[in-house]
Design a protein around this motif. Structure first.
Motif, PDB file in Angstrom:
ATOM      1  N   TYR A 547      16.681  32.438  60.978  1.00 34.16           N
ATOM      2  CA  TYR A 547      17.461  31.205  60.885  1.00 34.16           C
ATOM      3  C   TYR A 547      18.939  31.571  60.944  1.00 34.16           C
ATOM      4  O   TYR A 547      19.469  32.220  60.032  1.00 34.16           O
ATOM      5  N   ALA A 548      19.616  31.160  62.024  1.00 38.61           N
ATOM      6  CA  ALA A 548      21.012  31.559  62.258  1.00 38.61           C
ATOM      7  C   ALA A 548      21.850  30.333  62.611  1.00 38.61           C
ATOM      8  O   ALA A 548      22.033  30.010  63.794  1.00 38.61           O
ATOM      9  N   PRO A 549      22.353  29.606  61.618  1.00 41.34           N
ATOM     10  CA  PRO A 549      23.190  28.435  61.897  1.00 41.34           C
ATOM     11  C   PRO A 549      24.589  28.840  62.347  1.00 41.34           C
ATOM     12  O   PRO A 549      25.029  29.968  62.159  1.00 41.34           O
ATOM     13  N   ALA A 550      25.280  27.895  62.964  1.00 44.28           N
ATOM     14  CA  ALA A 550      26.628  28.125  63.481  1.00 44.28           C
ATOM     15  C   ALA A 550      27.683  27.643  62.486  1.00 44.28           C
ATOM     16  O   ALA A 550      27.410  26.846  61.583  1.00 44.28           O
ATOM     17  N   HIS A 551      28.892  28.134  62.668  1.00 45.49           N
ATOM     18  CA  HIS A 551      30.044  27.681  61.881  1.00 45.49           C
ATOM     19  C   HIS A 551      30.374  26.229  62.218  1.00 45.49           C
ATOM     20  O   HIS A 551      30.256  25.801  63.366  1.00 45.49           O
ATOM     21  N   ARG A 552      30.771  25.454  61.207  1.00 37.03           N
ATOM     22  CA  ARG A 552      31.228  24.076  61.406  1.00 37.03           C
ATOM     23  C   ARG A 552      32.728  24.014  61.180  1.00 37.03           C
ATOM     24  O   ARG A 552      33.208  24.351  60.096  1.00 37.03           O
ATOM     25  N   ASP A 553      33.452  23.539  62.189  1.00 32.12           N
ATOM     26  CA  ASP A 553      34.904  23.450  62.063  1.00 32.12           C
ATOM     27  C   ASP A 553      35.329  22.307  61.146  1.00 32.12           C
ATOM     28  O   ASP A 553      36.445  22.309  60.633  1.00 32.12           O
ATOM     29  N   TYR A 554      34.459  21.346  60.952  1.00 37.38           N
ATOM     30  CA  TYR A 554      34.841  20.160  60.182  1.00 37.38           C
ATOM     31  C   TYR A 554      34.438  20.254  58.717  1.00 37.38           C
ATOM     32  O   TYR A 554      34.540  19.262  57.988  1.00 37.38           O
ATOM     33  N   ARG A 555      33.982  21.429  58.271  1.00 35.35           N
ATOM     34  CA  ARG A 555      33.594  21.595  56.877  1.00 35.35           C
ATOM     35  C   ARG A 555      34.365  22.727  56.241  1.00 35.35           C
ATOM     36  O   ARG A 555      34.673  23.715  56.910  1.00 35.35           O
ATOM     37  N   ARG A 556      34.651  22.603  54.941  1.00 38.47           N
ATOM     38  CA  ARG A 556      35.256  23.691  54.202  1.00 38.47           C
ATOM     39  C   ARG A 556      34.168  24.688  53.832  1.00 38.47           C
ATOM     40  O   ARG A 556      33.097  24.317  53.353  1.00 38.47           O
ATOM     41  N   GLY A 557      34.461  25.955  54.036  1.00 36.31           N
ATOM     42  CA  GLY A 557      33.486  26.973  53.679  1.00 36.31           C
ATOM     43  C   GLY A 557      32.242  26.842  54.534  1.00 36.31           C
ATOM     44  O   GLY A 557      32.254  26.248  55.616  1.00 36.31           O
ATOM     45  N   PHE A 558      31.142  27.415  54.052  1.00 34.97           N
ATOM     46  CA  PHE A 558      29.896  27.315  54.810  1.00 34.97           C
ATOM     47  C   PHE A 558      28.723  27.240  53.857  1.00 34.97           C
ATOM     48  O   PHE A 558      28.622  28.019  52.902  1.00 34.97           O
ATOM     49  N   HIS A 559      27.830  26.318  54.137  1.00 28.43           N
ATOM     50  CA  HIS A 559      26.607  26.139  53.370  1.00 28.43           C
ATOM     51  C   HIS A 559      25.479  25.918  54.364  1.00 28.43           C
ATOM     52  O   HIS A 559      25.640  25.163  55.328  1.00 28.43           O
ATOM     53  N   PRO A 560      24.351  26.561  54.201  1.00 26.95           N
ATOM     54  CA  PRO A 560      23.255  26.412  55.163  1.00 26.95           C
ATOM     55  C   PRO A 560      22.889  24.942  55.351  1.00 26.95           C
ATOM     56  O   PRO A 560      22.638  24.231  54.376  1.00 26.95           O
ATOM     57  N   PRO A 561      22.862  24.455  56.590  1.00 22.39           N
ATOM     58  CA  PRO A 561      22.488  23.049  56.816  1.00 22.39           C
ATOM     59  C   PRO A 561      21.043  22.739  56.437  1.00 22.39           C
ATOM     60  O   PRO A 561      20.681  21.579  56.271  1.00 22.39           O
ATOM     61  N   LEU A 578      14.416  34.981  57.746  1.00 21.70           N
ATOM     62  CA  LEU A 578      15.578  35.862  57.814  1.00 21.70           C
ATOM     63  C   LEU A 578      16.801  34.968  57.987  1.00 21.70           C
ATOM     64  O   LEU A 578      16.981  34.354  59.044  1.00 21.70           O
ATOM     65  N   TYR A 579      17.635  34.872  56.963  1.00 21.61           N
ATOM     66  CA  TYR A 579      18.802  33.987  57.032  1.00 21.61           C
ATOM     67  C   TYR A 579      20.045  34.790  57.390  1.00 21.61           C
ATOM     68  O   TYR A 579      20.375  35.780  56.738  1.00 21.61           O
ATOM     69  N   ARG A 580      20.735  34.356  58.435  1.00 21.56           N
ATOM     70  CA  ARG A 580      21.980  35.021  58.843  1.00 21.56           C
ATOM     71  C   ARG A 580      23.097  33.990  58.955  1.00 21.56           C
ATOM     72  O   ARG A 580      23.054  33.098  59.804  1.00 21.56           O
ATOM     73  N   ALA A 581      24.104  34.121  58.081  1.00 21.81           N
ATOM     74  CA  ALA A 581      25.262  33.239  58.123  1.00 21.81           C
ATOM     75  C   ALA A 581      26.130  33.589  59.330  1.00 21.81           C
ATOM     76  O   ALA A 581      26.037  34.695  59.877  1.00 21.81           O
ATOM     77  N   PRO A 582      26.978  32.668  59.791  1.00 15.55           N
ATOM     78  CA  PRO A 582      27.909  32.997  60.880  1.00 15.55           C
ATOM     79  C   PRO A 582      28.772  34.200  60.508  1.00 15.55           C
ATOM     80  O   PRO A 582      29.100  34.413  59.340  1.00 15.55           O
ATOM     81  N   ALA A 589      29.500  32.907  52.393  1.00 17.13           N
ATOM     82  CA  ALA A 589      28.718  31.677  52.473  1.00 17.13           C
ATOM     83  C   ALA A 589      27.994  31.419  51.152  1.00 17.13           C
ATOM     84  O   ALA A 589      27.489  32.331  50.513  1.00 17.13           O
ATOM     85  N   THR A 590      27.970  30.147  50.769  1.00 15.05           N
ATOM     86  CA  THR A 590      27.307  29.759  49.532  1.00 15.05           C
ATOM     87  C   THR A 590      25.808  29.649  49.775  1.00 15.05           C
ATOM     88  O   THR A 590      25.361  28.917  50.640  1.00 15.05           O
ATOM     89  N   LEU A 591      25.034  30.382  48.990  1.00 15.53           N
ATOM     90  CA  LEU A 591      23.583  30.401  49.129  1.00 15.53           C
ATOM     91  C   LEU A 591      22.937  30.042  47.793  1.00 15.53           C
ATOM     92  O   LEU A 591      23.469  30.372  46.743  1.00 15.53           O
TER      93      LEU A 591
END
Length: 737
Positions: A547-561, A578-582, A589-591
């Protein structure tokens, strides 16, 4: 009776209220009620609350007839609550995704404690997200829920109400209520922690604590900061009523002293005319509540001196000591800054001198991911240079933290060191997937090869103009100056070629040779796949989902969608996620903490190609990784729940929902439905993947690196290996066909 009652008081927060309530109502765990309290707010907060209540029956709104303040407003909400547990959420803060599910799971694991303490992260107006510095105090170390005696360190946490879940029956038994005035959390938090028979912890960020640029009470200059004295009076009155808790006086005295002085020492809180009176009150409280049996002494002489000066009421001496300490710190910084400036001046002179020396025709320097570890296209090219052009010496720019990723014999260059600047000045070949520093000046005869970081879906380069959420802080003129250094630009397909030449217009030559980093995906065999999976701890019989989500430009920080706990639970036994943050959020990233063993955080793994080889399928949203993974001819599922928002913020080159490499899910429920049936690997999935591969992987045949090395480093223009047709390619086999 709902599991949770989330109490949200609101006063002059119309700018933040939508985000706050949506963070609650959008939780995957739905057994809760929201008690929203309009504290006679003069703005549109009340109307916003009513609108939410009209569309969601879980929201109840209380409109108070007069403004009573945060504490009494919370009391009004508590009186209407019916949930098993009470949660307090300030209306400018938000709940992290998946928090309620994590809380429910942890409460069940710890046998329904009186209080569950969880973590938070500060979110700043400039986009920074910083986790609580004392998060280690919440370590889930196997200790069962118990009284505060078992976890006295919890008193060192910020005394706030919104980082805890309280059993409602426990609160009623204690007849607990928030007092009026500022710092009301103090007189609520400490007595309840002391009274609780069982306290559990959850090592997970559940609340995003907004640090407002303006409007925060803690940044307001007011005499109401004197309310802090009344709140500690209430705390010690509670101890007076409960003699069995008298042993906690030294610890609470220490917390009080630190807190009172923090208010005094923070610029802008107290009016200048009232600082003297405030210090006198500190001295009175110190003498009134100083225990006969003192607790642990403050660390170091300054702490001891500080308490003595407060006890004596020696404000002028206290301020003088503070000023002297501040001066000492400034002088230390000045010396450090002067030393740094002198070093930088010396390095600039060193670089100018080195630029006058001849180029080294046998030196090739490589870097990737802003001087991260050995990986990506530059790493594949470096390995190919050592194999095909052994007369060349190679060096890799990275920090000591990534030194272990370098193959044996590859020289490491420390960023910013004299050797680093010497290499930039004299190397004949420079390879990077981002740009070298602005201070670097390309010399005549140097060859710059830019590899990029995969096939673009989201807009990039000059195409980001007009998309402020994604282009904030970008200097496009500087970007073009860096682009003018490139001699060669790698492209994986015709789509990328068109994008690069428009988004990065310059005089370079585009090499449409495929992605060198993907060669391993075509060259690895079944033994390699088994070895990699074993190293990651994936059971041989399990199906691995990357599971490899992309970065969001419109959000502060990063949290798995996607709710990772729910995903693992729905997939069930026999699956590993297998979780991989951007890359831009790896390590930050907050997990959810306490994830099941079937969820592995591989964000820090040095090789994304190894993760691709280990995975039986890929789940992503808008990550460029999908273009690389497609070359393996393994199933891909696209989770595009926020496609409209992503496309509006970033801009995209095509619609991934209509040209996807596999099934498309528009929601988490739909994603789980795809993954828990055969939809993800059915014939339609294979058909979509084949079309996607033909379009975006035309050159990924396992020989891209060789073609580039022969063209750039050996000068064999036209002599590179021909591209293998798709029917002759043999991608690495999956572990579970």
């Amino acid at each position: 009776m709902p599991r949770f009652s989330v109490i949200v008081p609101a006063h002059k927060v119309q700018a933040y209220l939508h985000e706050c309530l949506e963070s609650v109502l959008g939780q995957s765990f739905s057994d809760f009620e929201v008690i929203a309290v309009d504290d006679r707010s003069p703005d549109a907060s009340g109307a916003i609350l009513d609108a939410f209540a009209a569309r969601d029956r879980r929201v109840t709104v209380l409109h108070l007839k007069e403004n009573v303040g945060l504490g009494p407003a919370r009391n009004a909400g508590t009186a209407r609550a019916t949930g098993d547990y009470l949660l307090f959420l300030d209306s400018d803060d938000t709940l992290a995704p998946g928090s309620l599910q994590a809380l429910a799971d942890r409460l069940k694991e710890t046998a329904e404690p009186d209080v569950l303490v969880y973590d938070y992260a500060r979110t700043y107006w400039d986009g920074r997200v910083v986790r609580n510095q004392r998060a280690a105090l919440l370590a889930q170390d196997g200790r069962p829920a118990g009284p505060l005696d078992d976890r006295p360190e919890l008193l060192r946490l910020l005394p706030v109400a919104w980082n805890k879940a309280y059993r409602r029956e426990f609160v009623q038994r204690c007849d607990a209520a928030f007092p009026p005035g500022w710092y009301e959390d103090v007189a609520w938090t400490y007595p309840l922690l002391l009274a609780a028979r069982s306290i559990a912890v959850l090592d997970r960020v559940c609340v995003h604590y907004r640090q407002r640029r303006r409007g925060s009470i803690l940044r307001t200059t007011s005499s109401r900061h004197f309310d802090v004295f009344d709140q500690y009076d209430r705390v010690f009155a509670f101890l007076d009523r409960n003699p069995s808790l008298d042993g906690w006086r030294p610890a609470l005295f220490g917390r009080m002293t630190d807190h009172l002085l923090a208010v005094y020492n923070t610029p802008g809180r107290l009016p200048r005319s009232s600082r003297g009176l405030y210090f006198q009150r500190c001295s009175l409280h110190f003498r009134r509540y100083q225990p006969q049996e003192p607790g642990p002494r403050p660390q170091g002489v300054p702490g001891v001196t500080r308490r003595l000066l407060v006890r004596l009421g020696a404000r002028q001496v206290f301020d003088a000591v503070r000023a002297a300490n501040a001066l000492r710190r400034r002088l230390r910084r000045l010396v450090k800054d002067t030393s740094r400036a002198a070093r930088e001046a010396g390095l600039r002179l060193h670089y100018r001198i080195q630029r006058h020396r001849p180029l080294d025709p046998d030196l090739a320097v490589f870097a990737a991911c802003r001087y991260g570890g050995y990986g990506g296209d530059p790493a594949a090219l470096e390995a190919a240079v050592r194999d095909l052009a052994p007369h060349l010496r190679t060096a890799w720019i990275t920090t000591p933290a990534y030194a272990h990723t370098l193959p044996r014999g590859v020289r490491r260059l420390q960023p910013g060191s004299p050797a680093y600047w010497t290499a930039l000045a004299r190397a004949a070949y420079l390879v990077n997937d981002v740009n070298f520093p602005h201070a670097y000046r390309k010399r005549r005869g140097q060859v710059n090869l830019h590899t990029h970081q995969g096939t673009p879906l989201g807009r990039t380069g000059l195409d980001l103009q007009g998309h402020p959420a994604a282009s904030a802080g970008r200097d496009f003129a500087r970007m073009l100056a860096h682009t003018d250094r490139w001699d060669f630009c790698l492209s994986a397909n015709r789509h990328s070629t068109v994008v690069w030449e428009r988004a990065y217009p310059a005089g370079y030559t585009t090499l449409e040779h495929g992605r060198p980093g993907n060669d391993v995906l075509l060259r690895a065999d079944a033994d390699d796949v088994r070895r990699i999976r074993a190293g990651l701890g994936i059971p041989a019989e399990s199906t691995a989902i990357l599971y490899a989500p992309a970065h969001r430009d419109y959000r502060r920080g990063f949290h798995p969608p996607v709710d990772l706990v729910r995903l693992a639970r729905e997939l069930g036994p026999g699956h590993v996620v297998l979780y991989r943050a951007p890359d831009s959020h790896a390590g930050t990233a907050t997990l959810p903490e306490g994830l099941p063993d079937t969820v592995l955080d591989v964000s820090a793994h040095p090789s994304v190609q190894e993760l691709c080889l280990a995975a039986d399928a890929l789940v992503t949203d808008y990550s460029p990784l999908m273009f690389d993974y497609a070359g393996l001819d393994r199933p891909i599922v696209v989770h595009a729940g926020d496609w409209t928002a992503y496309r509006a913020a970033r801009g995209t080159y095509f619609d991934i929902t209509t040209e996807a490499p596999g099934p498309v899910a528009r929601s988490e429920d739909e994603l789980l439905s795809i993954l828990t049936t055969d939809t993800w690997r059915g014939p339609r999935s294979a058909q979509l993947r084949a079309a996607f591969r033909a379009h975006f992987c035309p050159y990924d045949d396992g020989h891209a690196a060789e073609r580039v090395v022969r063209r750039v480093f050996l000068g064999e223009d036209g002599g590179e290996p021909a591209v293998l047709p798709p029917e002759r390619r043999t991608p690495a086999p999956p572990a579970r066909p």
